[in-house]
Design a protein around this motif. Structure first.
Motif, PDB file in Angstrom:
ATOM      1  N   VAL A 156       0.835  -1.205   0.000  1.00  0.00           N
ATOM      2  CA  VAL A 156       0.000   0.000   0.000  1.00  0.00           C
ATOM      3  C   VAL A 156       0.872   1.259   0.000  1.00  0.00           C
ATOM      4  O   VAL A 156       0.574   2.243  -0.692  1.00  0.00           O
ATOM      5  CB  VAL A 156      -0.961  -0.001   1.205  1.00  0.00           C
ATOM      6  CG1 VAL A 156      -1.709   1.322   1.308  1.00  0.00           C
ATOM      7  CG2 VAL A 156      -1.961  -1.154   1.086  1.00  0.00           C
ATOM      8  N   LYS A 157       1.964   1.237   0.753  1.00  0.00           N
ATOM      9  CA  LYS A 157       2.872   2.387   0.781  1.00  0.00           C
ATOM     10  C   LYS A 157       3.478   2.632  -0.598  1.00  0.00           C
ATOM     11  O   LYS A 157       3.595   3.792  -1.034  1.00  0.00           O
ATOM     12  CB  LYS A 157       3.979   2.157   1.816  1.00  0.00           C
ATOM     13  CG  LYS A 157       3.505   2.256   3.258  1.00  0.00           C
ATOM     14  CD  LYS A 157       4.613   1.890   4.246  1.00  0.00           C
ATOM     15  CE  LYS A 157       4.088   1.908   5.674  1.00  0.00           C
ATOM     16  NZ  LYS A 157       5.120   1.448   6.646  1.00  0.00           N
ATOM     17  N   LYS A 158       3.864   1.578  -1.286  1.00  0.00           N
ATOM     18  CA  LYS A 158       4.434   1.737  -2.629  1.00  0.00           C
ATOM     19  C   LYS A 158       3.406   2.310  -3.598  1.00  0.00           C
ATOM     20  O   LYS A 158       3.733   3.150  -4.444  1.00  0.00           O
ATOM     21  CB  LYS A 158       4.954   0.390  -3.130  1.00  0.00           C
ATOM     22  CG  LYS A 158       6.216  -0.068  -2.434  1.00  0.00           C
ATOM     23  CD  LYS A 158       6.712  -1.395  -2.987  1.00  0.00           C
ATOM     24  CE  LYS A 158       7.995  -1.826  -2.302  1.00  0.00           C
ATOM     25  NZ  LYS A 158       8.472  -3.148  -2.798  1.00  0.00           N
ATOM     26  N   LEU A 159       2.160   1.868  -3.472  1.00  0.00           N
ATOM     27  CA  LEU A 159       1.104   2.392  -4.337  1.00  0.00           C
ATOM     28  C   LEU A 159       0.862   3.869  -4.047  1.00  0.00           C
ATOM     29  O   LEU A 159       0.619   4.664  -4.960  1.00  0.00           O
ATOM     30  CB  LEU A 159      -0.178   1.589  -4.139  1.00  0.00           C
ATOM     31  CG  LEU A 159      -0.123   0.137  -4.630  1.00  0.00           C
ATOM     32  CD1 LEU A 159      -1.371  -0.620  -4.191  1.00  0.00           C
ATOM     33  CD2 LEU A 159       0.015   0.072  -6.148  1.00  0.00           C
ATOM     34  N   SER A 160       0.936   4.248  -2.775  1.00  0.00           N
ATOM     35  CA  SER A 160       0.787   5.652  -2.397  1.00  0.00           C
ATOM     36  C   SER A 160       1.914   6.485  -2.995  1.00  0.00           C
ATOM     37  O   SER A 160       1.687   7.586  -3.529  1.00  0.00           O
ATOM     38  CB  SER A 160       0.767   5.794  -0.871  1.00  0.00           C
ATOM     39  OG  SER A 160       0.778   7.145  -0.482  1.00  0.00           O
ATOM     40  N   GLU A 161       3.137   5.964  -2.931  1.00  0.00           N
ATOM     41  CA  GLU A 161       4.292   6.675  -3.490  1.00  0.00           C
ATOM     42  C   GLU A 161       4.174   6.841  -5.002  1.00  0.00           C
ATOM     43  O   GLU A 161       4.705   7.798  -5.574  1.00  0.00           O
ATOM     44  CB  GLU A 161       5.577   5.922  -3.134  1.00  0.00           C
ATOM     45  CG  GLU A 161       5.921   5.959  -1.650  1.00  0.00           C
ATOM     46  CD  GLU A 161       7.006   4.958  -1.261  1.00  0.00           C
ATOM     47  OE1 GLU A 161       7.475   4.238  -2.170  1.00  0.00           O
ATOM     48  OE2 GLU A 161       7.365   4.904  -0.076  1.00  0.00           O
ATOM     49  N   GLN A 162       3.461   5.902  -5.650  1.00  0.00           N
ATOM     50  CA  GLN A 162       3.256   5.986  -7.095  1.00  0.00           C
ATOM     51  C   GLN A 162       2.143   6.961  -7.456  1.00  0.00           C
ATOM     52  O   GLN A 162       1.888   7.201  -8.636  1.00  0.00           O
ATOM     53  CB  GLN A 162       2.915   4.598  -7.649  1.00  0.00           C
ATOM     54  CG  GLN A 162       4.055   3.604  -7.576  1.00  0.00           C
ATOM     55  CD  GLN A 162       3.626   2.182  -7.924  1.00  0.00           C
ATOM     56  OE1 GLN A 162       2.557   1.965  -8.506  1.00  0.00           O
ATOM     57  NE2 GLN A 162       4.444   1.213  -7.575  1.00  0.00           N
ATOM     58  N   GLY A 163       1.473   7.512  -6.446  1.00  0.00           N
ATOM     59  CA  GLY A 163       0.453   8.515  -6.692  1.00  0.00           C
ATOM     60  C   GLY A 163      -0.960   7.985  -6.797  1.00  0.00           C
ATOM     61  O   GLY A 163      -1.882   8.757  -7.107  1.00  0.00           O
ATOM     62  N   LEU A 164      -1.178   6.695  -6.528  1.00  0.00           N
ATOM     63  CA  LEU A 164      -2.534   6.165  -6.594  1.00  0.00           C
ATOM     64  C   LEU A 164      -3.365   6.700  -5.439  1.00  0.00           C
ATOM     65  O   LEU A 164      -2.860   6.911  -4.336  1.00  0.00           O
ATOM     66  CB  LEU A 164      -2.521   4.632  -6.585  1.00  0.00           C
ATOM     67  CG  LEU A 164      -2.357   4.004  -7.990  1.00  0.00           C
ATOM     68  CD1 LEU A 164      -0.920   4.130  -8.480  1.00  0.00           C
ATOM     69  CD2 LEU A 164      -2.765   2.540  -7.970  1.00  0.00           C
ATOM     70  N   LYS A 165      -4.647   6.907  -5.697  1.00  0.00           N
ATOM     71  CA  LYS A 165      -5.520   7.545  -4.721  1.00  0.00           C
ATOM     72  C   LYS A 165      -6.560   6.611  -4.115  1.00  0.00           C
ATOM     73  O   LYS A 165      -7.357   7.037  -3.285  1.00  0.00           O
ATOM     74  CB  LYS A 165      -6.248   8.723  -5.388  1.00  0.00           C
ATOM     75  CG  LYS A 165      -5.328   9.865  -5.774  1.00  0.00           C
ATOM     76  CD  LYS A 165      -4.692  10.504  -4.545  1.00  0.00           C
ATOM     77  CE  LYS A 165      -3.842  11.703  -4.917  1.00  0.00           C
ATOM     78  NZ  LYS A 165      -4.643  12.822  -5.427  1.00  0.00           N
TER      79      LYS A 165
END
Length: 588
Positions: free
Chosen positions: A287-296
């Motif tokens: 989830v942290k990696k997805l957040s860093e990729q800009g996913l909302k």
């Protein structure tokens, strides 16, 4: 000479020519396959006599025996993602490499299959395969399949017939086209697929995606290969799925696999195995990696997502039993210990306050008060709950082995609405289950009217082999009656959903922008907190964080939209401003 031991994670079936033994050990009849020389997918006689294939076959023949596979079926050991594995003794390391062969992936069915596609591609990408969206240039075609209903499987059979022509016309100057069936259909039908469609080269069940490079290497020799073993511990916790759409604003995160509920109509426990959950730490890392990729937005996925129970940390394996919704029961012995869904939901929601959190698909029995309270308290946990009812008749629910009555389900609905004001509800319903009478059907219709779901997924019953209903019940509702009842349910659902959604007219709602509307180049499309589609004109708007600045909404933006009209599936409105999840106040 002692043959090397084969790691547990590589246990799979390699189909041998002429239905013969593997290194002197006779295989059961169902694991044998006719001579690949008579198989339409194995190439010309010249290719079959190729020296490399002879070398491969000789190495395969001196490989581990069937007894080695049985002997190695002990408790699996957890594998570190950093470990470099040795190839099987009948393959060279370079034979496991994709050599830039192009893979075309097609996904059918549920959100879990979308996530499985991303997992499979992550594994193949690391082995040197390339991805293509052009079917004509593919060297490998993989279909990620569904078995939940007969219609889903028939879709795959039809697709295979279409692909057969593509394989037959393949120029000899190119590497042979390989076709694979992945997922639930591979698990359910196993060798029936290989026997019925000789053009299928690879079968991989939901727990065998790590084995895809080896299976494809075996297929390169002209032999069909399969791994359809179910696992008690495979969760792909160390595999970071590769997002298939670079412009996506949301992603699925698998948190558990399998199901222990054993509802009498359901094939899932037989195609995806028993429940097992990923470690909380690995989920938070993804989830942290997805957040860093800009996913909302992330959707936590599982066949029974809210029965999540992480037992990987010993200090949490206490004797505390799982809390169930009031009036609900399980078909299995109560489970104890582990980190539960409420803990996971709490931790995930803290990763990024600007990231929406959803989850699917839950079971109504696993909604204790602590989960409902958390959904109510956290702004970034969507106020939307999928609550599969399946039927409005207590008698049918008992036959389905759902673990609750109509009365208990309705009480839970009321409790959820009281605990989470403004909550959006969706559900699943089956029309024409075994023994369903007109009175049972009428009770289901009345439940639809009583609850007024915002979204619904309704289907006619399709009996599946291996299920309890297949062995103990009779599929005695005529097909025309099933379809008539289904149409009635759909009609009532649309009427009530329209009423429920019209309550949003005049309200201002927070919408996550997904992109252009499919029906109009001048409109944008997004989803509100309740997961309903919202359409609004693509127009200039104010940015609340930059007063005086006029902007156009982009995918991944949060915008406030005032709702002006509603149907059973869609809301329409006009945009007010661009905002953030934290600063928004999308209330009536």
């Amino acid at each position: 000479m002692t043959r090397p031991e084969v790691p547990a994670e590589r246990k799979s079936l390699v189909y041998q020519p002429s239905g013969g033994p593997v290194s002197g050990v006779d295989l059961p009849a169902e694991l044998r396959l006719r001579d690949p020389g008579h198989c339409c997918c194995c190439g010309s006689p010249e290719r079959q006599e190729d020296g490399a294939r002879k070398d491969f076959s000789s190495r395969l023949a001196t490989g581990p025996t069937f007894q080695h596979f049985l002997k190695s079926a002990s408790a699996p050991q957890e594998k570190l993602s950093s470990e470099v594995e040795d190839p099987p003794p009948y393959l060279m390391m370079d034979e496991l490499l994709g050599r830039e062969r192009k893979v075309y992936l097609e996904t059918y069915g549920c959100q879990m299959n979308v996530n499985d596609t991303e997992i499979a591609w992550s594994i193949l990408q690391k082995s040197g395969y390339l991805r293509t969206s052009n079917l004509q240039e593919a060297d490998v075609i993989l279909l990620v399949t569904c078995s939940i209903r007969e219609k889903a499987e028939q879709t795959i059979w039809n697709r295979l017939h279409q692909l057969k022509a593509l394989k037959t016309r393949r120029p000899r100057s190119r590497v042979p086209l390989r076709i694979g069936i992945l997922g639930c259909m591979a698990e359910r039908l196993k060798e029936e697929i290989l026997n019925r469609e000789k053009m299928v080269d690879v079968l991989a069940g939901p727990d065998a995606y790590r084995d895809l490079p080896r299976l494809l290497a075996v297929a390169e020799s002209g032999q069909q290969a399969a791994n359809v073993l179910l696992s008690l511990d495979e969760t792909y916790a160390d595999v970071m799925p590769v997002q298939t759409s670079p412009s996506a604003t949301s992603a699925f995160v698998s948190i558990m696999r399998g199901c222990d509920n054993m509802c009498s109509y359901c094939i899932v426990p037989f195609t995806r195995g028993r429940e097992r959950s990923r470690p909380v730490a690995s989920i938070l890392e993804e989830v942290k990696k997805l957040s860093e990729q800009g996913l909302k937005e992330v959707t936590l996925l599982g066949q029974n997502v809210n029965s999540f129970r992480d037992n990987s940390e010993v200090q949490f394996n206490n004797a505390v039993s799982t809390n169930l919704s009031r009036g609900f029961a399980t078909n299995y012995k109560a489970k104890q210990g582990g980190l539960r869904f409420a803990h996971l939901l709490d931790q995930v929601s803290r990763v990024d306050p600007e990231m929406r959190i959803r989850f699917t698909s839950p079971h109504p029995k696993d909604f204790p008060d602590e989960v409902l309270q958390l959904i109510h308290e956290r702004d970034n946990i969507c106020k939307q709950i999928h609550l599969p009812a399946q039927s409005g008749s207590s008698r049918v629910l008992e036959a389905m082995r759902r673990g609750y009555s109509r009365e208990a389900y309705v009480e839970l609905v009321h409790h959820i609405k009281e605990s989470i004001p403004g909550v959006s509800l969706s559900s699943d319903f089956i029309a024409g289950f075994c023994g369903e009478t007109e009175e049972d059907h009428v009770q289901t219709v009345s439940l639809l009217r009583e609850v007024q779901y915002n979204m619904g997924f309704l289907f006619a019953y399709s009996m599946r082999q291996k299920t309890r209903a297949y062995h103990r019940l009779k599929d005695d509702v005529p097909e025309e009656v099933k379809l008539r009842r289904l149409e009635e349910l759909i009609t009532v659902f649309r009427e009530e959903a329209t009423k429920a959604n019209q309550m949003s007219v005049g309200c201002t709602q927070l919408v996550l922008v997904e992109g252009l509307s499919k029906r109009s180049a001048t409109d944008l499309c997004g989803r509100n907190d309740g997961n309903l589609k919202v359409i609004f004109p693509d127009a200039d708007m104010e940015d609340v964080n930059n007063p005086g600045l006029r902007v156009r909404a982009q995918p991944g933006d949060y915008v406030l939209v005032k709702i002006t009209s509603a149907s059973s599936q869609t809301l329409r409105g006009h945009v007010l401003c661009r905002t953030t999840l934290k600063d928004s106040s999308a209330n009536c």
